[in-house]
Design an enzyme around this catalytic site. Sequence first.
Site, short mmCIF file in Angstrom:
data_model
loop_
_atom_site.label_atom_id
_atom_site.label_comp_id
_atom_site.label_asym_id
_atom_site.label_seq_id
_atom_site.Cartn_x
_atom_site.Cartn_y
_atom_site.Cartn_z
N GLY A 3 0.82 -1.20 0.00
CA GLY A 3 0.00 0.00 0.00
C GLY A 3 0.86 1.26 0.00
N LYS A 4 0.33 2.33 -0.60
CA LYS A 4 1.12 3.54 -0.78
C LYS A 4 1.51 4.20 0.54
CE LYS A 4 -0.67 4.71 -5.36
NZ LYS A 4 -1.60 5.55 -6.11
N MET A 5 0.59 4.18 1.50
CA MET A 5 0.89 4.87 2.76
C MET A 5 1.93 4.12 3.58
SD MET A 5 0.20 7.71 4.19
CE MET A 5 1.60 7.93 5.29
N THR A 93 -4.56 3.22 10.12
CA THR A 93 -5.76 2.78 9.41
C THR A 93 -6.98 3.44 10.03
OG1 THR A 93 -4.73 0.62 9.02
CG2 THR A 93 -7.13 0.74 8.79
N THR A 94 -7.84 4.04 9.21
CA THR A 94 -9.09 4.58 9.74
C THR A 94 -10.17 3.52 9.58
OG1 THR A 94 -9.52 5.63 7.61
CG2 THR A 94 -8.54 7.00 9.31
N MET A 121 -2.18 11.33 10.93
CA MET A 121 -0.81 11.30 11.44
C MET A 121 -0.05 12.59 11.11
SD MET A 121 -0.19 8.49 13.04
CE MET A 121 -0.90 6.84 13.26
N HIS A 154 -9.53 17.66 -3.02
CA HIS A 154 -8.83 16.38 -2.88
C HIS A 154 -8.87 15.69 -4.24
CE1 HIS A 154 -9.58 17.16 1.39
NE2 HIS A 154 -8.70 16.24 1.69
N LYS A 158 -12.08 11.05 -4.50
CA LYS A 158 -12.59 11.15 -3.12
C LYS A 158 -14.02 11.67 -3.18
CE LYS A 158 -11.88 13.43 1.38
NZ LYS A 158 -12.08 12.26 2.26
N GLY A 163 -12.86 15.08 6.18
CA GLY A 163 -13.13 14.93 7.61
C GLY A 163 -12.48 16.04 8.43
N THR A 164 -11.29 16.47 7.98
CA THR A 164 -10.61 17.56 8.68
C THR A 164 -11.42 18.84 8.55
OG1 THR A 164 -8.50 16.51 8.16
CG2 THR A 164 -8.43 18.81 8.85
#
Lengths: 271, 271
Positions: A3-5, A93-94, A121, A154, A158, A163-164
């Site tokens: 995964g990219k993250m 992970t969310t 993060m 974004h 998306k 959420g922010t």
Amino acid sequence: MPGKMATAVAEAVVARGLTLVPVGLTGATVEDESIDVSGVAVRLVRPDEREATLSAIAADDPATMVVDYTHPSAVNANVAAYAAANLSFVVGTTGGDEAAMRATVADGAASTAYALIAPNMGKQIVALQAALEAAAATFPGAFAGYTLSVTESHQSHKADTSGTAKANVAAFSALGAPLPVDAIVKVRVPADQVGEMGVPEAALSGHAFHTYRLVSGDGSVRFELQHNVCGRSVYAEGTVDACVFLAQRRAGGDAVRVYNMIDVLRAGEMS
Amino acid sequence: MPGKMATAVAEAVVARGLTLVPVGLTGATVEDESIDVSGVAVRLVRPDEREATLSAIAADDPATMVVDYTHPSAVNANVAAYAAANLSFVVGTTGGDEAAMRATVADGAASTAYALIAPNMGKQIVALQAALEAAAATFPGAFAGYTLSVTESHQSHKADTSGTAKANVAAFSALGAPLPVDAIVKVRVPADQVGEMGVPEAALSGHAFHTYRLVSGDGSVRFELQHNVCGRSVYAEGTVDACVFLAQRRAGGDAVRVYNMIDVLRAGEMS
């Protein structure tokens, strides 16, 4: 992985000069045996080898930290395995069952692991969000009479609102300038992202740009706040900070064993 | 009076539907007998009539609030006269001997007056400054590795650097992104103010525009904060808020008798 993250975090670990254990958990259907991370071949481990691999890592160095950026459907089984191996872990992970994650390392649990769980993060983004919430609690209504407008951009796939942005709008609402969530303007068309928001072409596939404007009733006072992130570096760096923080807590034998990013930020006073 | 700031406050008092006592203190050399404030003729009173005038106002309504935006060389004598007349007062004049002002209404002083003294009456600007200071205290070093740049624009005859910019730079420094005060860019040329900062032509003679930029080490994360004020309305409105707040404290017989704008902001939770 791959995964990219998680890969971005592994790259940040190497860039910081920390030791990357060249092992990554992956799904049952992934075919690659390893992936390259900054020139290091990272071996990919399927679920059926997970427990044995984690036990071997813990036997080699029990202070090893595990970072989890997997799918919500996989995170709880992973966390149970980290805790069973007494390996401390950082979860970015969310989704998933956070209460269950916390319970694996709660007081009285069999594991001696430490955990840091956070939906964002990015240290500075988290700091901004916490500062706005603190301001709203301290100065409720200070911006009464002001009109708030919010635009966020974004990557085009998306679908939901940032959420922010929603969290910050809640704080602005307590400050006296409310805005319905559906009035937050979502920019998802690449041409608009470049033209209106100033998103670099290279970041069209991964960015988080936010602009908040507050205007007084008579228009004579304007506040504008932007937080614009390209790519994943800020989250990867924050994740490495979280690992370093958690390793210190574990080494110090702290009584508290579950943390979040606010705790990492507060620990800045130690430096 | 007829100073611009005091006059703006008097206009805001009328606009709020509060009662404006049509009397203003002025200097010995002012020739006008009265000035017009929103259609009300405000009588101008010289220093030799000051005490008698204040006593008469106090006799008429002891809850009357006095607002002071005079010269630093005049403020302390004025404040002594307000306190002697047991009139509560709001001081927006910067400079003067604040300790002496406070002493006139301190515990044990002969006066029963209440006082609010603040160098900046703009509630939202004060809230921002306090929020940044709180964030710096809570999350020291959260922006370590970031580069700060600050540009401020004020009317061309303002020689010194913005005090608000300096205060906020101190907070950013504690957050990990220091900047020498002499690196704050001062824009004082009208053409640049319009072209670079977006100052409206009408506000060239009175404005306070501030832009702060924070950029991460790798350039992938940018924060930008602007607070842009045209004219004096925000300070006048805040001063009226301060008067209302102080009147409530006095009416409630609060034990604390000296306040500042942070106290007004915190009181938002009462509304």
